[in-house]
Design a protein around this motif. Sequence first.
Motif, PDB file in Angstrom:
ATOM      1  N   SER A  34      23.959  27.207  42.649  1.00 55.81           N
ATOM      2  CA  SER A  34      25.161  26.382  42.751  1.00 55.81           C
ATOM      3  C   SER A  34      26.410  27.174  42.392  1.00 55.81           C
ATOM      4  N   ASP A  35      26.301  28.094  41.431  1.00 52.94           N
ATOM      5  CA  ASP A  35      27.442  28.922  41.040  1.00 52.94           C
ATOM      6  C   ASP A  35      27.870  29.826  42.190  1.00 52.94           C
ATOM      7  N   ARG A  36      26.894  30.438  42.844  1.00 55.77           N
ATOM      8  CA  ARG A  36      27.203  31.343  43.952  1.00 55.77           C
ATOM      9  C   ARG A  36      27.814  30.571  45.114  1.00 55.77           C
ATOM     10  N   ALA A  37      27.307  29.353  45.369  1.00 52.83           N
ATOM     11  CA  ALA A  37      27.847  28.548  46.462  1.00 52.83           C
ATOM     12  C   ALA A  37      29.287  28.131  46.174  1.00 52.83           C
ATOM     13  N   ILE A  38      29.547  27.713  44.952  1.00 48.72           N
ATOM     14  CA  ILE A  38      30.907  27.304  44.582  1.00 48.72           C
ATOM     15  C   ILE A  38      31.861  28.493  44.620  1.00 48.72           C
ATOM     16  N   PHE A  39      31.404  29.664  44.164  1.00 48.26           N
ATOM     17  CA  PHE A  39      32.280  30.832  44.218  1.00 48.26           C
ATOM     18  C   PHE A  39      32.653  31.178  45.662  1.00 48.26           C
ATOM     19  N   ASN A  40      31.701  31.049  46.585  1.00 50.33           N
ATOM     20  CA  ASN A  40      32.027  31.290  47.995  1.00 50.33           C
ATOM     21  C   ASN A  40      33.109  30.325  48.470  1.00 50.33           C
ATOM     22  N   HIS A  41      33.025  29.073  48.045  1.00 48.82           N
ATOM     23  CA  HIS A  41      34.029  28.072  48.418  1.00 48.82           C
ATOM     24  C   HIS A  41      35.406  28.484  47.877  1.00 48.82           C
ATOM     25  N   SER A  81      29.243  25.218  36.467  1.00 47.93           N
ATOM     26  CA  SER A  81      29.270  26.375  37.356  1.00 47.93           C
ATOM     27  C   SER A  81      30.539  27.191  37.161  1.00 47.93           C
ATOM     28  N   LEU A  82      31.665  26.522  37.046  1.00 47.54           N
ATOM     29  CA  LEU A  82      32.926  27.219  36.829  1.00 47.54           C
ATOM     30  C   LEU A  82      32.894  28.000  35.523  1.00 47.54           C
ATOM     31  N   ARG A  83      32.265  27.411  34.511  1.00 44.98           N
ATOM     32  CA  ARG A  83      32.173  28.072  33.207  1.00 44.98           C
ATOM     33  C   ARG A  83      31.334  29.347  33.314  1.00 44.98           C
ATOM     34  N   ARG A  84      30.213  29.276  34.041  1.00 41.56           N
ATOM     35  CA  ARG A  84      29.367  30.470  34.195  1.00 41.56           C
ATOM     36  C   ARG A  84      30.086  31.551  35.012  1.00 41.56           C
ATOM     37  N   LEU A  85      30.816  31.146  36.037  1.00 40.55           N
ATOM     38  CA  LEU A  85      31.562  32.117  36.844  1.00 40.55           C
ATOM     39  C   LEU A  85      32.642  32.815  36.013  1.00 40.55           C
ATOM     40  N   ARG A  86      33.168  32.113  35.043  1.00 36.78           N
ATOM     41  CA  ARG A  86      34.214  32.673  34.188  1.00 36.78           C
ATOM     42  C   ARG A  86      33.631  33.577  33.103  1.00 36.78           C
ATOM     43  N   ARG A  87      32.412  33.309  32.689  1.00 39.29           N
ATOM     44  CA  ARG A  87      31.848  34.027  31.549  1.00 39.29           C
ATOM     45  C   ARG A  87      30.868  35.139  31.921  1.00 39.29           C
ATOM     46  N   THR A  88      30.233  35.031  33.095  1.00 45.68           N
ATOM     47  CA  THR A  88      29.209  36.006  33.466  1.00 45.68           C
ATOM     48  C   THR A  88      29.846  37.302  33.932  1.00 45.68           C
ATOM     49  N   THR A 106      33.219  43.128  35.460  1.00 42.79           N
ATOM     50  CA  THR A 106      34.252  42.091  35.469  1.00 42.79           C
ATOM     51  C   THR A 106      33.636  40.708  35.564  1.00 42.79           C
ATOM     52  N   HIS A 107      34.436  39.722  35.257  1.00 41.69           N
ATOM     53  CA  HIS A 107      34.076  38.330  35.542  1.00 41.69           C
ATOM     54  C   HIS A 107      34.615  37.999  36.932  1.00 41.69           C
ATOM     55  N   LEU A 108      34.009  37.005  37.578  1.00 43.39           N
ATOM     56  CA  LEU A 108      34.441  36.648  38.928  1.00 43.39           C
ATOM     57  C   LEU A 108      35.678  35.759  38.912  1.00 43.39           C
ATOM     58  N   LEU A 109      35.854  34.990  37.854  1.00 42.48           N
ATOM     59  CA  LEU A 109      37.048  34.165  37.700  1.00 42.48           C
ATOM     60  C   LEU A 109      37.772  34.581  36.426  1.00 42.48           C
ATOM     61  N   GLU A 110      39.080  34.719  36.533  1.00 39.52           N
ATOM     62  CA  GLU A 110      39.881  35.088  35.362  1.00 39.52           C
ATOM     63  C   GLU A 110      40.082  33.889  34.446  1.00 39.52           C
ATOM     64  N   PHE A 111      40.344  32.723  35.037  1.00 38.88           N
ATOM     65  CA  PHE A 111      40.530  31.508  34.254  1.00 38.88           C
ATOM     66  C   PHE A 111      40.246  30.300  35.145  1.00 38.88           C
ATOM     67  N   THR A 112      39.964  29.176  34.508  1.00 35.14           N
ATOM     68  CA  THR A 112      39.925  27.878  35.195  1.00 35.14           C
ATOM     69  C   THR A 112      40.710  26.897  34.336  1.00 35.14           C
ATOM     70  N   ASP A 113      41.422  26.016  34.999  1.00 32.36           N
ATOM     71  CA  ASP A 113      42.277  25.029  34.322  1.00 32.36           C
ATOM     72  C   ASP A 113      42.004  23.695  35.007  1.00 32.36           C
ATOM     73  N   THR A 114      41.274  22.808  34.329  1.00 31.29           N
ATOM     74  CA  THR A 114      40.818  21.577  34.976  1.00 31.29           C
ATOM     75  C   THR A 114      41.406  20.331  34.318  1.00 31.29           C
ATOM     76  N   ASP A 115      41.525  19.269  35.117  1.00 32.74           N
ATOM     77  CA  ASP A 115      41.876  17.965  34.576  1.00 32.74           C
ATOM     78  C   ASP A 115      40.752  17.476  33.671  1.00 32.74           C
ATOM     79  N   THR A 116      41.117  16.809  32.597  1.00 31.98           N
ATOM     80  CA  THR A 116      40.096  16.302  31.680  1.00 31.98           C
ATOM     81  C   THR A 116      39.520  14.976  32.150  1.00 31.98           C
ATOM     82  N   GLU A 117      40.288  14.198  32.903  1.00 32.69           N
ATOM     83  CA  GLU A 117      39.832  12.893  33.353  1.00 32.69           C
ATOM     84  C   GLU A 117      39.021  13.021  34.640  1.00 32.69           C
ATOM     85  N   GLU A 118      38.018  12.155  34.782  1.00 28.11           N
ATOM     86  CA  GLU A 118      37.168  12.157  35.975  1.00 28.11           C
ATOM     87  C   GLU A 118      37.770  11.285  37.064  1.00 28.11           C
TER      88      GLU A 118
END
Length: 278
Positions: free
Chosen positions: A33-40, A81-88, A107-119
């Motif tokens: 799922s992480d690899r699929a999301i990173f491709n997106h 998934s976003l967390r793993r992409l940022r940390r791996t 390197t990490h694949l993502l430098e940062f992620t900034d998400t809304d807290t509400e669903e």
Amino acid sequence: MASFTLQQKSNFDGFPKAAELIEITGAHALEASDRAIFNHLLRLAHDSSRLNAHDAEWEISLNELRRSLSKHGSNDRVRDSLRRLRRTEVKVTYISATTHKTRVMETHLLEFTDTDTEESSDATVQFGIPRRLREILVNSNRWGRIKCEISYAMTSKYAIALYELICLRSNLQNCVEVMSLPRFRELLCVPPDSYDRTVDFIKKVIEPALLEVNGLSDMTVDIELRRKHSRAPIYEVAVSWRTKSAEEFRQVQLERDRSKVGRMARLRGNVEAVDHQM
């Protein structure tokens, strides 16, 4: 004059993913799922034409990422998934644009992620790709066209890795590549010291990868595990591929359009995986 990955446009055959990212190593902690999301995310970044912008960052709906991944109503899996992409930390091998020497960047694949807290339905994630990694992508001149919907359809991270390796090589005149077993394991991101026994390697890595690549992608792939003699350990791997016929492609498309429920059973019913000769 070299043709650069950055100059290529996404089309029906997929988006152009740089060879340097297809052949990353050390990504064994990432799930399918992480690899699929990173491709997106990478497709979004590429299509924005801002990969080489100094302050480049992007934003996408969490709902869009979640719907592509599953019908689950929560964004929890996407956030994980976003967390793993940022940390791996992964290793990217590339040719320096200044010295023309081969280098390896960790390197990490993502430098940062900034998400809304509400669903909420309009919740988004803003993300950035590390600057030095973007510099490598800007100077890349080898790519494979990746279809995100195929990555999302797969459940095996080894299948996604194999699919991308074939996409990178699909336009070559030679449709067979032979590599050492350690190199093959490295490119499929098999964890070190895992599946050392041949039977485990075939069952846990080779069979799932072939099952999904042959059952869900545009290519038909075969893997031959080679030995010096029948009792010797595997020393090299021969990977061969061909483009599916129109009818084979139609069957694959029908399967991708069906529910994931029962998919593996359906694929096992019509896909030959690998010779089990030990």
